[in-house]
Design a protein around this motif. Structure first.
Motif, short mmCIF file in Angstrom:
data_model
loop_
_atom_site.label_atom_id
_atom_site.label_comp_id
_atom_site.label_asym_id
_atom_site.label_seq_id
_atom_site.Cartn_x
_atom_site.Cartn_y
_atom_site.Cartn_z
N THR A 183 0.86 -1.19 0.00
CA THR A 183 0.00 0.00 0.00
C THR A 183 0.90 1.24 0.00
O THR A 183 2.06 1.18 0.40
N ARG A 184 0.34 2.36 -0.42
CA ARG A 184 0.98 3.66 -0.32
C ARG A 184 -0.11 4.68 -0.01
O ARG A 184 -1.28 4.48 -0.37
N ALA A 185 0.27 5.77 0.65
CA ALA A 185 -0.70 6.74 1.14
C ALA A 185 -0.61 8.07 0.40
O ALA A 185 0.47 8.48 -0.04
N VAL A 186 -1.74 8.75 0.32
CA VAL A 186 -1.76 10.13 -0.19
C VAL A 186 -1.05 11.04 0.81
O VAL A 186 -0.25 11.89 0.43
N PHE A 187 -1.34 10.83 2.09
CA PHE A 187 -0.76 11.65 3.16
C PHE A 187 -0.01 10.74 4.13
O PHE A 187 -0.56 10.34 5.17
N PRO A 188 1.22 10.36 3.83
CA PRO A 188 1.95 9.43 4.70
C PRO A 188 2.11 9.94 6.13
O PRO A 188 2.23 9.13 7.06
N GLU A 189 2.08 11.24 6.30
CA GLU A 189 2.26 11.79 7.65
C GLU A 189 1.09 11.46 8.58
O GLU A 189 1.18 11.64 9.80
N ARG A 190 0.00 10.96 8.03
CA ARG A 190 -1.16 10.58 8.84
C ARG A 190 -1.16 9.11 9.22
O ARG A 190 -2.17 8.56 9.65
N ARG A 191 -0.02 8.48 9.09
CA ARG A 191 0.07 7.03 9.31
C ARG A 191 -0.45 6.61 10.68
O ARG A 191 -1.21 5.65 10.80
N ASP A 192 -0.04 7.30 11.74
CA ASP A 192 -0.45 6.89 13.08
C ASP A 192 -1.96 6.93 13.24
O ASP A 192 -2.56 6.03 13.85
N GLU A 193 -2.58 7.94 12.68
CA GLU A 193 -4.04 8.06 12.75
C GLU A 193 -4.71 6.88 12.02
O GLU A 193 -5.67 6.29 12.54
#
Length: 213
Positions: A183-193
């Protein structure tokens, strides 16, 4: 973790050109998960590929809301709506599934986001619509009818369609495993959430190297 072809399924979320680097809504490093998912798919007897299939003027397009910019959020009658660049417009190359995903391995292609007034992140239910409801796609019943009990997820994007699909799959009663390296995220900085939401739903994180075919 051994794959049981009889009771396990793979859900490949939105592996489409528009979500890959260079696409209208490209996710950074999204191209790095294409080949691993393509290699993994034949290990499963049941493989579902979701496909955003939006009409022109879709509610999620910033261009539908004059004066609004992509990646912002607005309040609609049904609740907050993220706005995106026009993407995965039905019938366009951007909406097509990546050809590396082997046709022979895919059991079902599920198109979502087909109604102009309702967004749809999840493979299992549309987002909340103007009537306050989240209509089912029928995928949960279809998987259950095939004897599926555990669902492995990979695809794009981790913080939107993968996340909501995983949570809804758990609500539907499936054991859920998110293949974190696929997987990859649009906003990786929101990973913890995102991780907290997945954990609260009972979804597990794993990596594809842990799977025994």
């Amino acid at each position: 973790m051994r794959i049981d072809p009889g009771s396990d399924a793979l859900l490949v979320v939105d592996l489409q050109h528009d979500f890959l680097p260079g696409g209208a809504l490209g996710v950074a490093e999204g191209d790095r998960i294409v080949e691993p998912l393509a290699r993994l798919a034949p290990a499963f007897s049941t493989v579902v590929a979701t496909q955003d299939w939006h009409p022109p003027g879709h509610v999620s397009f910033a261009s539908t809301h004059p004066g609004r910019e992509p990646y912002a959020s607005i309040a609609l009658s049904q609740g907050p709506q993220e706005l995106w660049p026009d993407h995965c417009v039905r019938g366009t190359r951007g909406a097509a599934l990546h050809p590396a995903l082997p046709d022979a391995a895919v059991t079902l292609v599920l198109r979502k986001g087909t109604r102009r007034e309702v967004d749809s992140y999840s493979a299992f239910r549309e987002n909340v619509g103007p009537d306050g409801r989240r209509p089912s796609t029928g995928l949960g019943a279809w998987l259950s009818a095939r004897g599926v009990r555990r669902l492995f997820l990979g695809g794009l994007a981790r913080d939107f369609c993968v996340r909501v699909s995983a949570v809804d799959a758990a609500v539907e009663g499936f054991e859920v495993v998110v293949l974190d390296d696929l997987t990859r995220a649009v906003f990786p900085e929101r990973r913890d959430e995102v991780d907290r939401e997945l954990a609260a739903a009972g979804a597990r994180l794993a990596v594809s190297q842990d799977l025994i075919r």
